[in-house]
Design an enzyme around this catalytic site. Sequence first.
Site, PDB file in Angstrom:
ATOM      1  N   HIS A 487     131.699 -27.199  83.248  1.00 49.76           N
ATOM      2  CA  HIS A 487     130.849 -26.403  82.347  1.00 49.76           C
ATOM      3  C   HIS A 487     129.800 -25.646  83.156  1.00 49.76           C
ATOM      4  O   HIS A 487     129.606 -24.439  82.978  1.00 49.76           O
ATOM      5  CB  HIS A 487     130.176 -27.334  81.326  1.00 49.76           C
ATOM      6  N   GLU A 488     129.131 -26.366  84.069  1.00 48.39           N
ATOM      7  CA  GLU A 488     128.096 -25.709  84.874  1.00 48.39           C
ATOM      8  C   GLU A 488     128.701 -24.678  85.817  1.00 48.39           C
ATOM      9  O   GLU A 488     128.117 -23.604  86.039  1.00 48.39           O
ATOM     10  CB  GLU A 488     127.275 -26.748  85.644  1.00 48.39           C
ATOM     11  N   HIS A 491     129.300 -21.482  84.027  1.00 46.69           N
ATOM     12  CA  HIS A 491     128.136 -20.633  83.777  1.00 46.69           C
ATOM     13  C   HIS A 491     128.043 -19.501  84.804  1.00 46.69           C
ATOM     14  O   HIS A 491     127.413 -18.473  84.539  1.00 46.69           O
ATOM     15  CB  HIS A 491     126.847 -21.460  83.795  1.00 46.69           C
ATOM     16  N   GLU A 547     126.794 -20.660  76.322  1.00 44.54           N
ATOM     17  CA  GLU A 547     127.103 -22.087  76.414  1.00 44.54           C
ATOM     18  C   GLU A 547     128.517 -22.374  75.899  1.00 44.54           C
ATOM     19  O   GLU A 547     129.204 -23.261  76.420  1.00 44.54           O
ATOM     20  CB  GLU A 547     126.080 -22.911  75.631  1.00 44.54           C
ATOM     21  N   ASP A 551     131.443 -24.163  77.878  1.00 43.32           N
ATOM     22  CA  ASP A 551     132.172 -25.311  77.322  1.00 43.32           C
ATOM     23  C   ASP A 551     133.680 -25.092  77.409  1.00 43.32           C
ATOM     24  O   ASP A 551     134.435 -25.988  77.807  1.00 43.32           O
ATOM     25  CB  ASP A 551     131.786 -25.536  75.857  1.00 43.32           C
TER      26      ASP A 551
END
Length: 639
Positions: A487-488, A491, A547, A551
Amino acid sequence: MSDQVNKSLLKDNFYQAVNGEWLKHAKIPADHSTTGGFRDLVDQIDKTLMKDSDKLLSGKMQPKTKPMAEYKKFYAMAMNFQKRDDDGDKPLLPILNQVESLSSLKNLNAHLADWTLSGMPLPFGFDVDSDMKNAKINALSAYAPALFLPDKNYYKPGNKAAKKLMPIFTKMNQQLLILAGYSAPDADDIVANAKKFDKMIAPHVMSPEQMAKVQNTYHPDSFEHFAKYSKYVDLTSQIKALIGTVPKKINVVEPAYYKVMDKIVNPDNFNMMKDWMIVNIVMDCSDCLSEEFRQTGSVYGRALSGQKKAVSQKKAAYYLASGTFDQVVGLYYGHKYFGPKAKADVLKMVHKMIGVYKKRLANNTWLTKQTRQHAIEKLENLVPQVGYPDHLDPLFKKFKVTTTADGGTILSNLIKFTQIATKDMYAHWNKPVKRTRWEMPADEVNAYYHPLKNIIVFPAAILQAPFYSLKQSASANYGGIGAVMAHEISHAFDNNGSQFDKYGNMNNWWTKSDKANFNKRAKAMVDEFNGIPYAGGKVNGKLIVSENIADAGGLSCALEAAKSTDHPDLQAFFINWARIWRMKATTAYKRLLLSIDVHAPGELRVQVQVKNLDDFYKAFNIKPGDGMYLAPEKRVKIW
């Protein structure tokens, strides 16, 4: 019992199937607004560190470093409840007297630099951080002030939440001012004036949806031009005193506010502004004074979140001390409860996830070769920070506590520490960015990606069950911490992160056709979530799109990693994804998050995202007509 999966619901309501039994029995503590995955970890860590802090205080444990010894002194002051009650409003009076003594904006100009260093509330503010166009150098930015209500949308006519919240805010601050020695009529007038001033600011600041788009926060300007926004505030002298010179440029985060600054911050409104400052000071300081101040000062925040009562006196004292020495306590936690072996093991897992992501980018079918190569280069320059920093930030070595015996109070120490930290921040202006500097303490249950530094950060606190545990299967761990890691990483390639290159500069590295394709996919993600009913309101797909993209990318990347293991268990993978996002919350808190949070509600992070993955349907044999079924052409796939 609480982790029992209801197999009969798996095909129709995946979140309820995994978490329904837990939701039935979970109770939200009176001093919380939520319980569940993240919150339970926070409580566990708080309990551990409070116990250790008490051992430190009693002498059963000795501080191993000088900063820990200073933390011990400050914690002792925070825990001296009798002294705090005896002092009452005394620590606050010198600060209030400073504001009361102001006679004009000209008078304020003489104190601006000192007030900025001390953290005094002002209706304009500055920060030093990476320049979005030259991320190797720290630049100066100007910000608009915060509002009393959560965001500008609450100020719209007819807002039902505001009608409930503002009377609570008003009453609380009237009571705080009376505690601070003001008469009831004066307290009423001060709060009324503060609210008028706050209401003048509200139309000119950005909404959460606007702030969620990173490009909306970058407005470089010459400082000479910026300084002309105010005829009454000497912004040039203020900045010169803080950084030693007048800079050539500044990033004006919210130019709409500064363009009308003279209409708000002017001699006619000066007394209103003073009262606004007084209200902010008393609110901000209430948690470090007497118990009556603390309890009273928590009323509005509890109304916002639906929290029934304030946290215990002891826990509040711990939060006050550990929050002040956060990196000191975090480093202690990282060394004692995580350690170098776990740090090395998790770092390997992060690099594996980066490798999986790199492979997925190399095999991407909708990007051109040119854009794909730039994306891979960005990934190769991504730096992970895992567990805890190698060394304590030197800033915290400067924190020396003045004890009660030497005339110090909690508030006087906090002001001193704020001055040290603020001076340190301004000293970094026009200097190289320290990419390896840790910003988040190791005991914080969180993780993040920093687009201007191209780093991903995973503090030790999040690297435990249910996110990660040796007792869980590899597939479950990938559905937990693996998905969070990816997830990070994602980003870096969401609607915001994708605008920054491998060095952290805002720079378009996309071909025109690839960017159009990406925007089309991002729009599909907005549409997939937009308007979903939740907590009496509706989801804002634009607010949460970055976000949601992260995800989606994180889940699909972690899924691929899980499938590469010797004995993949995709049911365990998806079930743990559902488990880490379980949350029981007050209705007030749900509604607050719906308005301001850039993340989708936990339930929807589970329910909606899994429907986009073909393997989810295979794992649980989901067919058309099942509640969890989404037609293939409607499934959103980005990374």
